[in-house]
Design a protein around this motif. Structure first.
Motif, PDB file in Angstrom:
ATOM      1  N   PHE A 202      -5.576 -11.606  49.134  1.00 30.06           N
ATOM      2  CA  PHE A 202      -6.390 -11.102  48.031  1.00 30.06           C
ATOM      3  C   PHE A 202      -6.082 -11.926  46.788  1.00 30.06           C
ATOM      4  CE2 PHE A 202      -2.497  -8.610  47.581  1.00 30.06           C
ATOM      5  CZ  PHE A 202      -2.284  -8.583  46.210  1.00 30.06           C
ATOM      6  N   GLY A 203      -7.039 -11.961  45.859  1.00 31.55           N
ATOM      7  CA  GLY A 203      -6.871 -12.777  44.665  1.00 31.55           C
ATOM      8  C   GLY A 203      -6.710 -14.247  44.970  1.00 31.55           C
ATOM      9  N   ASN A 204      -7.367 -14.710  46.071  1.00 31.35           N
ATOM     10  CA  ASN A 204      -7.308 -16.119  46.493  1.00 31.35           C
ATOM     11  C   ASN A 204      -5.897 -16.574  46.840  1.00 31.35           C
ATOM     12  OD1 ASN A 204     -10.119 -16.673  46.205  1.00 31.35           O
ATOM     13  ND2 ASN A 204      -9.832 -16.806  43.976  1.00 31.35           N
ATOM     14  N   GLU A 205      -5.038 -15.626  47.217  1.00 33.51           N
ATOM     15  CA  GLU A 205      -3.675 -15.969  47.621  1.00 33.51           C
ATOM     16  C   GLU A 205      -3.265 -15.096  48.801  1.00 33.51           C
ATOM     17  OE1 GLU A 205      -1.242 -17.408  43.688  1.00 33.51           O
ATOM     18  OE2 GLU A 205      -1.410 -15.238  44.032  1.00 33.51           O
ATOM     19  N   TRP A 206      -2.357 -15.635  49.617  1.00 33.76           N
ATOM     20  CA  TRP A 206      -1.740 -14.859  50.675  1.00 33.76           C
ATOM     21  C   TRP A 206      -0.489 -14.193  50.129  1.00 33.76           C
ATOM     22  CZ3 TRP A 206      -4.100 -13.744  55.075  1.00 33.76           C
ATOM     23  CH2 TRP A 206      -5.134 -14.591  55.521  1.00 33.76           C
ATOM     24  N   HIS A 207      -0.311 -12.916  50.452  1.00 37.00           N
ATOM     25  CA  HIS A 207       0.839 -12.138  49.979  1.00 37.00           C
ATOM     26  C   HIS A 207       1.601 -11.591  51.180  1.00 37.00           C
ATOM     27  CE1 HIS A 207      -0.719 -11.912  45.752  1.00 37.00           C
ATOM     28  NE2 HIS A 207      -1.857 -12.111  46.400  1.00 37.00           N
ATOM     29  N   HIS A 208       2.911 -11.760  51.151  1.00 38.45           N
ATOM     30  CA  HIS A 208       3.773 -11.265  52.229  1.00 38.45           C
ATOM     31  C   HIS A 208       4.572 -10.067  51.737  1.00 38.45           C
ATOM     32  CE1 HIS A 208       7.871 -11.506  54.276  1.00 38.45           C
ATOM     33  NE2 HIS A 208       7.065 -11.044  55.191  1.00 38.45           N
ATOM     34  N   TYR A 209       4.514  -8.982  52.493  1.00 34.87           N
ATOM     35  CA  TYR A 209       5.289  -7.787  52.193  1.00 34.87           C
ATOM     36  C   TYR A 209       6.186  -7.493  53.395  1.00 34.87           C
ATOM     37  CZ  TYR A 209       1.591  -7.182  48.713  1.00 34.87           C
ATOM     38  OH  TYR A 209       0.685  -7.382  47.700  1.00 34.87           O
ATOM     39  N   THR A 210       7.361  -6.976  53.106  1.00 35.91           N
ATOM     40  CA  THR A 210       8.271  -6.658  54.193  1.00 35.91           C
ATOM     41  C   THR A 210       9.183  -5.522  53.774  1.00 35.91           C
ATOM     42  OG1 THR A 210       9.777  -7.639  55.817  1.00 35.91           O
ATOM     43  CG2 THR A 210      10.135  -8.225  53.516  1.00 35.91           C
ATOM     44  N   THR A 211       9.997  -5.076  54.720  1.00 36.18           N
ATOM     45  CA  THR A 211      10.924  -3.977  54.473  1.00 36.18           C
ATOM     46  C   THR A 211      12.343  -4.455  54.680  1.00 36.18           C
ATOM     47  OG1 THR A 211       9.285  -2.384  55.276  1.00 36.18           O
ATOM     48  CG2 THR A 211      11.569  -1.645  55.143  1.00 36.18           C
ATOM     49  N   PRO A 212      13.197  -4.379  53.661  1.00 32.64           N
ATOM     50  CA  PRO A 212      14.605  -4.764  53.850  1.00 32.64           C
ATOM     51  C   PRO A 212      15.356  -3.678  54.614  1.00 32.64           C
ATOM     52  CG  PRO A 212      14.283  -3.984  51.615  1.00 32.64           C
ATOM     53  CD  PRO A 212      12.925  -3.984  52.262  1.00 32.64           C
ATOM     54  N   HIS A 213      16.279  -4.096  55.447  1.00 32.29           N
ATOM     55  CA  HIS A 213      17.102  -3.170  56.214  1.00 32.29           C
ATOM     56  C   HIS A 213      18.559  -3.581  56.072  1.00 32.29           C
ATOM     57  CE1 HIS A 213      13.822  -1.307  58.673  1.00 32.29           C
ATOM     58  NE2 HIS A 213      13.202  -2.415  58.306  1.00 32.29           N
ATOM     59  N   GLU A 214      19.424  -2.594  56.105  1.00 33.41           N
ATOM     60  CA  GLU A 214      20.851  -2.905  56.123  1.00 33.41           C
ATOM     61  C   GLU A 214      21.226  -3.382  57.519  1.00 33.41           C
ATOM     62  OE1 GLU A 214      23.368   0.148  54.756  1.00 33.41           O
ATOM     63  OE2 GLU A 214      22.353   0.389  52.813  1.00 33.41           O
ATOM     64  N   ALA A 215      22.009  -4.450  57.569  1.00 38.17           N
ATOM     65  CA  ALA A 215      22.412  -4.996  58.854  1.00 38.17           C
ATOM     66  C   ALA A 215      23.315  -4.009  59.583  1.00 38.17           C
ATOM     67  CB  ALA A 215      23.149  -6.324  58.655  1.00 38.17           C
ATOM     68  N   SER A 216      23.197  -3.970  60.900  1.00 40.63           N
ATOM     69  CA  SER A 216      24.042  -3.091  61.699  1.00 40.63           C
ATOM     70  C   SER A 216      25.482  -3.589  61.662  1.00 40.63           C
ATOM     71  CB  SER A 216      23.546  -3.044  63.153  1.00 40.63           C
ATOM     72  OG  SER A 216      22.226  -2.584  63.204  1.00 40.63           O
ATOM     73  N   GLN A 217      26.384  -2.660  61.647  1.00 36.90           N
ATOM     74  CA  GLN A 217      27.802  -3.004  61.650  1.00 36.90           C
ATOM     75  C   GLN A 217      28.362  -2.861  63.056  1.00 36.90           C
ATOM     76  OE1 GLN A 217      29.285  -4.149  58.848  1.00 36.90           O
ATOM     77  NE2 GLN A 217      27.291  -3.969  57.873  1.00 36.90           N
ATOM     78  N   GLY A 218      29.086  -3.882  63.490  1.00 38.30           N
ATOM     79  CA  GLY A 218      29.716  -3.803  64.806  1.00 38.30           C
ATOM     80  C   GLY A 218      28.767  -4.168  65.923  1.00 38.30           C
TER      81      GLY A 218
END
Length: 218
Positions: A202-218
Motif C-alpha cells: 500500500f502507498g506504492n510500497e511493500w510493508h513487512h509486519y511480524t511478531t517478535p517471540h522470546e527464544a525458547s530456553q534449553g
C-alpha cells in the motif's frame, strides 16, 4: 453487496474423512475445506516435538467493512497460520501450514486452496511446490503469499537455515500458484526470534509486519 472473506482465526477443537487423491499430474491433494475430519491421529505425528499445531483449526469469517464480522465457521481442520490473497483475476488463494492426517507428504507443509466464487467453494488442498536447496533442512513455515505487478507470485515464509541463531524471513517466487517456487533466499536477518510474517502493498510500497517471540530456553 457481496461479502468478502478476509479473516482466518485459529481455533482448537475436536477433529472428526476427506479423501486424498492424486491427479493425472501426480500432485497429491486432499479435499478437506469445509469438511469434517474422521481420520485418527496418524502414527507419524512427532509427539516428542514442542507444541501441537496439528490440533489447531482454521476458521473463516465475513465482513462488509473489515471492522464488523459475521460469526466464524470452520474452514479447515488441523491447519494454521492462515493467509488470504485476492488475485488480479479476482480469485481467492488461501495459504496455510497444513498437517494431513491421511497423507504424510501433506503433513507440516505449506499448502493452498483456491476459490473462484468469493469463498463459497474451494479447490482441494495442495502443497506449495517449494524448491528448498537442501532436503535435510527443516520445513518452511508461516506462509504469506503476494502477487506482484507482473502477475507472478512471491511466497514469504519463516525458515531456520543452518548457522542462523534464529529462524529468519525467506522468500521464493513462481509464475503460477501451482508451479515451482524458486528459492530467493533470506530477505531479513535479525538478532531475535520473529515469526508469522505478513507482507502488504500500500502507498506504492511493500510493508513487512511480524511478531517478535522470546527464544525458547534449553
Amino acid at each position: 453487496m457481496q461479502k468478502t472473506k478476509i479473516l482466518f482465526l485459529i481455533i482448537t477443537c475436536y477433529l472428526v474423512a476427506g479423501c486424498v487423491t492424486e491427479d493425472r499430474a501426480g500432485v497429491v491433494e486432499e479435499d478437506m475445506v469445509y469438511r469434517e475430519e474422521t481420520a485418527p491421529l496418524p502414527a507419524w505425528i512427532p509427539l516428542h516435538e514442542r507444541g501441537t499445531p496439528w490440533l489447531d483449526d482454521l476458521h473463516i469469517a465475513a465482513s462488509h467493512d473489515g471492522m464488523n464480522f459475521d460469526e466464524s465457521r470452520l474452514f479447515l481442520h488441523h491447519a494454521g497460520v492462515g493467509h488470504l490473497l485476492l488475485t488480479h483475476d479476482n480469485a481467492l488463494i488461501a495459504t496455510f501450514q497444513y498437517f494431513s492426517y491421511t497423507k504424510e507428504e501433506l503433513f507440516n507443509c505449506i499448502a493452498y486452496s483456491i476459490s473462484e466464487d468469493s469463498g463459497q467453494t474451494w479447490s482441494p488442498v495442495r502443497p506449495i511446490n517449494l524448491a528448498i536447496p537442501d532436503a535435510n533442512l527443516p520445513s518452511a513455515v508461516d506462509p504469506t503469499l503476494v502477487q506482484l505487478a507482473d502477475g507472478t507470485f512471491r511466497l514469504y515464509f519463516t525458515f531456520h537455515l543452518h548457522g542462523d541463531q534464529f529462524p529468519q524471513l525467506f522468500s521464493a517466487k513462481s509464475g503460477t500458484i501451482d508451479g515451482l517456487f524458486h528459492w530467493e533466499g533470506k530477505q531479513l536477518s535479525t538478532e531475535q526470534l520473529i515469526l508469522d510474517p505478513a507482507v502488504v502493498f500500500f502507498g506504492n510500497e511493500w510493508h513487512h509486519y511480524t511478531t517478535p517471540h522470546e527464544a525458547s530456553q534449553g
